[in-house]
Design a protein around this motif. Structure first.
Motif, short mmCIF file in Angstrom:
data_model
loop_
_atom_site.label_atom_id
_atom_site.label_comp_id
_atom_site.label_asym_id
_atom_site.label_seq_id
_atom_site.Cartn_x
_atom_site.Cartn_y
_atom_site.Cartn_z
N GLU A 267 0.84 -1.19 0.00
CA GLU A 267 0.00 0.00 0.00
C GLU A 267 0.88 1.24 0.00
O GLU A 267 1.77 1.38 0.82
CB GLU A 267 -0.90 0.00 1.24
CG GLU A 267 -1.88 1.15 1.26
CD GLU A 267 -3.02 0.93 2.24
OE1 GLU A 267 -3.06 -0.15 2.87
OE2 GLU A 267 -3.85 1.83 2.38
N ILE B 163 -1.82 -1.38 -3.73
CA ILE B 163 -3.02 -0.62 -3.39
C ILE B 163 -2.58 0.82 -3.24
O ILE B 163 -1.54 1.09 -2.67
CB ILE B 163 -3.58 -1.05 -2.03
CG1 ILE B 163 -3.73 -2.54 -1.95
CG2 ILE B 163 -4.89 -0.37 -1.75
CD1 ILE B 163 -4.21 -2.96 -0.58
N ALA C 50 -3.75 5.10 -2.51
CA ALA C 50 -4.74 6.09 -2.09
C ALA C 50 -4.17 7.45 -2.43
O ALA C 50 -2.96 7.61 -2.45
CB ALA C 50 -5.00 5.99 -0.59
N ASP D 252 -4.86 9.36 6.89
CA ASP D 252 -6.19 9.01 7.42
C ASP D 252 -6.73 7.76 6.74
O ASP D 252 -7.37 6.92 7.37
CB ASP D 252 -7.18 10.16 7.18
CG ASP D 252 -6.78 11.40 7.94
OD1 ASP D 252 -7.15 12.50 7.52
OD2 ASP D 252 -6.11 11.24 8.97
N LYS D 253 -6.48 7.65 5.44
CA LYS D 253 -7.00 6.48 4.72
C LYS D 253 -6.33 5.22 5.23
O LYS D 253 -6.96 4.18 5.42
CB LYS D 253 -6.73 6.66 3.21
CG LYS D 253 -7.12 5.48 2.38
CD LYS D 253 -8.59 5.54 2.00
CE LYS D 253 -9.22 4.21 1.69
NZ LYS D 253 -8.54 3.43 0.68
N ILE E 230 -5.07 4.69 8.15
CA ILE E 230 -5.61 4.37 9.47
C ILE E 230 -7.00 3.77 9.35
O ILE E 230 -7.33 2.78 10.02
CB ILE E 230 -5.62 5.64 10.36
CG1 ILE E 230 -4.17 5.99 10.70
CG2 ILE E 230 -6.44 5.44 11.59
CD1 ILE E 230 -4.03 7.23 11.49
N ASP F 106 -8.08 2.09 6.84
CA ASP F 106 -7.90 0.74 6.31
C ASP F 106 -7.52 -0.24 7.42
O ASP F 106 -8.05 -1.35 7.49
CB ASP F 106 -6.79 0.73 5.25
CG ASP F 106 -7.28 1.23 3.91
OD1 ASP F 106 -6.45 1.43 3.01
OD2 ASP F 106 -8.50 1.43 3.78
N PHE F 107 -6.61 0.19 8.28
CA PHE F 107 -6.23 -0.69 9.38
C PHE F 107 -7.41 -0.93 10.30
O PHE F 107 -7.64 -2.05 10.75
CB PHE F 107 -5.08 -0.07 10.19
CG PHE F 107 -3.71 -0.44 9.68
CD1 PHE F 107 -2.90 0.50 9.08
CD2 PHE F 107 -3.24 -1.73 9.81
CE1 PHE F 107 -1.64 0.16 8.61
CE2 PHE F 107 -1.98 -2.08 9.34
CZ PHE F 107 -1.18 -1.13 8.74
N ALA F 108 -8.16 0.13 10.55
CA ALA F 108 -9.31 -0.01 11.44
C ALA F 108 -10.34 -0.96 10.87
O ALA F 108 -11.00 -1.70 11.60
CB ALA F 108 -9.93 1.36 11.70
N ALA F 109 -10.49 -0.94 9.56
CA ALA F 109 -11.46 -1.85 8.94
C ALA F 109 -10.86 -3.20 8.66
O ALA F 109 -11.55 -4.12 8.24
CB ALA F 109 -11.97 -1.22 7.64
N VAL G 204 -8.42 -3.96 6.38
CA VAL G 204 -8.08 -4.28 4.99
C VAL G 204 -6.83 -3.58 4.52
O VAL G 204 -6.65 -3.35 3.33
CB VAL G 204 -9.22 -3.91 4.03
CG1 VAL G 204 -10.34 -4.88 4.15
CG2 VAL G 204 -9.67 -2.49 4.28
N ALA G 205 -5.94 -3.21 5.42
CA ALA G 205 -4.72 -2.55 4.98
C ALA G 205 -3.83 -3.57 4.26
O ALA G 205 -4.00 -4.78 4.41
CB ALA G 205 -3.99 -1.93 6.17
N GLY G 206 -2.87 -3.04 3.50
CA GLY G 206 -1.98 -3.93 2.76
C GLY G 206 -1.05 -4.68 3.70
O GLY G 206 -0.99 -4.43 4.90
N TRP H 217 -1.81 -3.04 15.29
CA TRP H 217 -1.90 -3.18 13.84
C TRP H 217 -0.58 -3.57 13.20
O TRP H 217 -0.58 -4.03 12.05
CB TRP H 217 -2.35 -1.85 13.22
CG TRP H 217 -3.74 -1.47 13.56
CD1 TRP H 217 -4.74 -2.30 13.99
CD2 TRP H 217 -4.31 -0.17 13.49
NE1 TRP H 217 -5.89 -1.58 14.18
CE2 TRP H 217 -5.65 -0.27 13.89
CE3 TRP H 217 -3.81 1.08 13.11
CZ2 TRP H 217 -6.50 0.84 13.92
CZ3 TRP H 217 -4.66 2.17 13.15
CH2 TRP H 217 -5.98 2.03 13.56
#
Lengths: 300, 445, 298
Positions: free
Chosen positions: B42, B78, B80, B87-88, B90, B92-95, B97-99, B117
């Motif tokens: 990412e 990936i 952004a 922010d994106k 973070i 992603d990690f929160a959801a 789905v981060a790389g 994380w």
């Protein structure tokens, strides 16, 4: 009470196969709305009762704190500043959007001004521009030193204004009205053109003055679309913080910190997701209550 | 409806259905047979992603894995957009789905580790022979609570730029190296007197930098509390007060109305500017938006001094960094680590840092054009005194409130430095809790 | 655009009022169009700047750069992608349009023809269902979309955007259907069609204008939306133009490490606006027929 049940029951028995078929037409829309609007809303409301954070220890194990977020809100000075800023922004925007919409719709539906298609194209230009561009093109205009607006003022010999700083709220409202008058304009113009000519002619024959015709024919007939439009506009203004974000990010000393921007700051900049969701819920409640009030006032 | 409109309507519906179903099939339903291992990288869209593609890092990595280890790997990128990238990431990690390997800045590292994380890289790093090529400050920047979580590629401290032409016109010495904040204010005052056309003699509103320059520790690791009132903090507030209000060498409008300081410097309307080392290439370099011709003759650079009071450091700078971290939830940590090593390789780092005027984080990346550049050679010396910001949860809030108080009270209302400090202390206490703040004598909360 | 007399015009035809009217119009046009001046001038400027600067030698090279992949001075994106971005935006907008038209037409028709207790409340609820600000719903929406497999899926993006604009569009469609008298349908029934055939043969063509309006509004939403693709799309070759512009354009002087070719950005923005203008042009005649609520006659 019994009569009410009776009437409901009797209307239920009158349901025909056709009606069920018709009701099934709702299903796709309801499914979409339920999944992508209702569920996230409920989820977010649930967040507002926790102390969940986007990052850090509180992300791993948030806990329910009941109404504590809301109690903190009540004592939060910035929150109240934000509330007044939001009301200022939304009310003035509403007035401006409607005024501009009304003026332009009058131009579009009048008999005396020519070049309607050109006018319409110009009027709708801001509406057609994609949302990403709107803040950017205005920032280029409003910059204090090199912006187009101040350059124009200097050419005319007027003093340059500090659009982004001293007149931050004014600028935000101006951009918002510029971007948002198109919808009321279309609604008003449609409503105006749908009033049959005959009403006016009959009234005129009966000796009614222009003012009387306006207040007794035009106004009552366009009341409902007007109110609905106002509700939609208010909801839009209370949610959208793009312009204040791009221009001032909350403004000098929170003067332009709209509630929606405050919710964003709390949730994504300070990482306090629970608190931010609580602010979001307050916004939703305000929009909801005001919407109902507007409808009541129009005796819907 | 006219026939044209009807036809358009039918056509668009058919196209939409056809297009829609094909794309939905290929993106959501179709899954290639899982014999290939896929790891995701990412990074920022545009310049950053393009650089990785140009350097062919991914094909070389995939080939290497196949040839040396017989593993079939596919690396997916990936991206952004640059605005709001942190922010994106973070989100992603929160959801979840981060790389697997993520490009990220250093500021939120402590918070991200606390959220669980990031993968602990210490075991890998201990077996890596290149680890001691990294500067100790960079090693520490990537660590939290004794464990390593990130490897940096670029770092960029703050320095002082000044316009040599304006200095000469005002009779100031060139080259210039201020030794204290008084030196800076004096130079700015000289510019203001002798060259009244220069709108902004000085712009140095960088609160964190001033705090470091004053010798402010900001955080006491012994009792885990943030310092919100102290002599040093007051000095920092006073510096801004002097510059903006008392002597008027930094008009508050510059910060409040977000004047474009780089453009002002380019136009010669700003004489002394505190900014990052990357500006040398990316703002005033050839072909850049704020290009300055004869950059070497016109633009001077100096270290940012400490306040000059006893106990303050000689020079001050702070730096974060940008680099790679590994997702704790990755299914292929070893492969991710191999990819990371390739991404931070010396040649790659040098190739990236030279045109962007960032500093390399490892000694063996000082090669090629990077090693020969005069400015970069000088800038590297800043790493010797550059400090790291406190690596604790909640520091980003401390920093943000400091920035906000300078902006909203000192600059906007001309609040006195003492009052500013009191307001600052109150706000931090509110945000972080009374048990996490303290004041140094002779002040109390 | 109809130009019938609405009761205001008769005594306003005096020449002085007309002149004032045109003057006011001119000022309004200035207010409306000023921001675009920068956009149009910079697009032709080979050395674009964030502020208004008249180029000495205007060129078309910015536009060419978008489609052929040749940008100068390391502009922060390979413009090979820019043409792809246009295609992606089209996909998203077409998906949104299609989904909104179908679902809002169905729901609007049902709402128009069906009567049930609590109908008014239901319609109101539709309007206020999205009453939570979108950013507060961001994280839950993100998790939901992951479950559905919408990440990096342009159709998913279109679907989510569609759900956001549905309420207003249902109202609009209902208004249009209300304007089609039931007699029309009943006549079709008498002639032997069943309900479904009557729908397709009679009602839909009559509701054509409504479909046009909804098509325009939903296209604009899908074409211009930024936040939904921001969370869902992760590969540059799937970015719609809104994300693409965010990638190569920043106006914040504090931004690190970004080179912006303002000329290319402006050119891309103009290209970005063209499809909206086309769809507007096709549907413009029907925009004045929006009926938001049944107007009662006293």
């Amino acid at each position: 009470m019994i009569n009410k049940i009776r009437s409901v029951m009797s209307s239920l028995t009158k349901i025909r196969r056709e009606d069920i078929f018709l009701a099934s037409f709702f299903i796709p829309a309801l499914v979409l709305l339920f999944i992508f609007q209702l569920i996230p809303t409920v989820w977010a409301i649930q967040f507002s009762f926790t102390d969940m954070a986007l990052i850090g220890r509180k992300f791993l194990n948030p806990s329910y704190v009941g109404l504590m977020n809301f109690q903190r809100l009540a004592g939060d000075r910035i929150f109240w500043k934000s509330v007044s800023a939001t009301f200022e922004y939304c009310l003035i925007s509403l007035v401006w959007r409607f005024t501009l919409g009304l003026i332009f719709s009058l131009y579009l539906t009048s008999k005396i001004f020519k070049g309607k298609s050109v006018m319409a194209a110009i009027f709708l230009f801001p509406w057609i521009t994609p949302g990403v561009l709107k803040p950017f093109i205005w920032i280029s205009v409003l910059d204090t030193r090199y912006g187009t607006a101040n350059r124009l003022l200097q050419i005319l010999g007027l003093p340059p204004q500090s659009w982004v700083y001293e007149r931050a709220m004014l600028s935000a409202i101006a951009i918002n009205s510029w971007a948002g008058y198109a919808f009321p304009m279309l609604v008003l113009a449609s409503a105006l053109t749908s009033i049959p000519k005959e009403y006016y002619e009959i009234a005129e024959i009966h000796g009614a003055s222009r003012w009387y015709r306006f207040t007794h024919i035009t106004l009552p007939l366009i009341k409902f679309p007007l109110v609905l439009c106002a509700i939609m506009i208010f909801k839009e203004d209370i949610d959208d913080f793009t312009y204040v974000y791009m221009l001032t990010d909350g403004g000098p000393n929170y003067r332009t910190e709209l509630l929606s921007l405050y919710a964003y700051h709390k949730a994504f900049v300070y990482y306090k997701l629970g608190y931010g969701s609580a602010v979001g819920l307050v916004i939703a409640a305000i929009a909801f209550i005001l919407g109902l009030a507007q409808l009541k006032a129009a005796k819907f | 409806m006219t026939t044209l409109e009807k036809a358009l309507l039918v056509l668009s519906i058919i196209l939409a259905i056809g297009w829609g179903s094909t794309i939905y099939y290929y993106t959501a339903i179709y899954r290639p047979k899982p014999t290939i291992i896929t790891i995701t990288l990412e990074t920022k869209a545009g310049l950053w992603a393009d650089f990785i593609r140009e350097m062919k890092v991914i094909p070389k990595f995939e080939d290497k894995m196949w040839n040396e280890r017989g593993i079939l790997v596919r690396v997916r990128m990936i991206t952004a957009p640059h605005k709001g990238y942190a922010d994106k990431v973070i989100a992603d990690f929160a959801a979840g789905v981060a790389g697997d390997v993520v490009w990220m800045k250093s500021d939120p590292l402590p918070d991200m580790v606390e959220s669980g994380w990031l993968l602990d890289l210490t075991p890998y790093v201990q077996k890596w022979d290149k680890w001691n090529q990294f500067y100790p400050s960079m090693q520490e920047l990537g660590s939290y609570k004794e464990k390593v979580y990130a490897i940096w590629v670029e770092t960029a401290p703050q320095v002082v730029y000044y316009r040599k032409d304006l200095f000469e016109a005002a009779g100031l010495p060139v080259p210039w190296q201020p030794k204290s904040w008084d030196d800076i204010i004096d130079a700015a005052l000289a510019i203001k007197e002798k060259l009244p056309d220069v709108d902004v003699p000085l712009y140095a509103i960088n609160p964190t930098l001033a705090a470091i320059g004053a010798g402010e520790k900001m955080y006491d690791p012994e009792d885990g509390k943030f310092i919100v009132k102290s002599e040093e903090l007051l000095d920092a507030f006073k510096f801004f007060y002097d510059a903006s209000i008392r002597y008027g060498v930094t008009p508050p409008a510059v910060k409040l109305e977000k004047w474009d300081t780089r453009k002002l410097f380019q136009d010669g309307e700003l004489a002394i500017l505190v900014d990052g080392v990357w500006c040398w290439s990316e703002k005033w370099g050839p072909g850049m938006p704020y290009e300055i011709e004869n950059r070497e003759e016109v633009v001077g650079y100096a270290h940012f001094p400490g306040s000059g009071k006893p106990g303050a450091p000689q020079y001050a700078s702070y730096t974060g960094g940008y680099g790679y971290m590994i997702n704790a939830k990755t299914e292929h940590p070893d492969l991710a680590w191999e990819l990371l090593k390739d991404l931070v390789a010396p040649e790659i780092a040098a190739e990236w840092n030279y045109p962007t005027s960032h500093l390399a984080c490892r000694k063996d990346a000082v090669i090629g054009k990077y090693a020969e550049d005069e400015f970069l050679k000088w800038a590297t010396t800043t790493l010797e005194y550059s400090s790291l910001l406190p690596r604790v949860e909640g520091f980003s809030t401390w920093k943000k409130i400091f920035d906000d108080v300078v902006k909203d009270y000192l600059l906007t209302q001309g609040t006195s430095p003492e009052d500013c400090m009191n307001i600052f202390a109150e706000k931090v206490k509110e945000e972080l809790g009374a048990d996490r703040v303290k004041a140094l004598p002779p002040y109390s909360l | 655009m109809t130009s019938e007399n609405r009761g205001f015009g008769k005594s306003l035809a005096e020449p002085s009022i007309k002149i004032i009217g045109y003057v006011v119009l001119a000022f309004m046009a200035l207010y409306i169009l000023t921001p675009f001046i920068w956009l149009f001038i910079t697009a032709f400027n080979p050395r674009g700047s964030p502020f208004l600067e008249i180029p000495e030698n205007p060129t078309l090279e910015n536009f060419i750069a978008i489609f052929t992949g040749t940008t100068k001075r390391g502009a922060a994106a390979h413009s090979v992608y820019m043409a792809t971005w246009i295609k992606n935006s089209l996909i998203v907008a077409a998906t949104t349009m299609f989904i909104v038209i179908v679902t809002s037409a169905m729901a609007g028709y049902a709402l128009s023809r069906l009567d049930f207790p609590g109908k008014n409340l239901f319609m109101l609820g539709l309007l206020l269902i999205g009453f939570m600000p979108s950013l507060t719903k961001l994280l839950p929406l993100y998790k939901l979309c992951i479950i559905f497999g919408f990440v990096n899926n342009l159709c998913g993006v279109g679907l989510v955007i569609a759900s956001g604009v549905l309420p207003t569009q249902i109202w609009v469609m209902k208004g249009f259907f209300d304007g089609i008298p039931r007699e029309l349908e009943e006549q079709a029934w008498i002639c032997g069609c069943n309900r479904l055939t009557a729908l397709f043969r009679v009602v839909l063509p009559a509701a054509g204008p409504g479909v046009m309006v909804v098509a325009l509004m939903s296209f604009l939403s899908g074409w211009g939306n930024f936040t939904v693709p921001l969370i869902l799309v992760r590969s540059e070759d799937l970015y719609p133009i809104s994300l693409g512009i965010a990638t190569i354009f920043t106006h914040n002087p504090g931004e690190v490490g970004l080179v912006v070719d303002y000329g290319v950005v402006a050119a891309l923005s103009i290209v970005y606006m063209i499809p909206s203008l086309i769809i507007y042009y096709v549907t413009r005649r029907h925009l004045l027929k929006i009926r938001l609520a049944r107007m009662e006659v006293r």
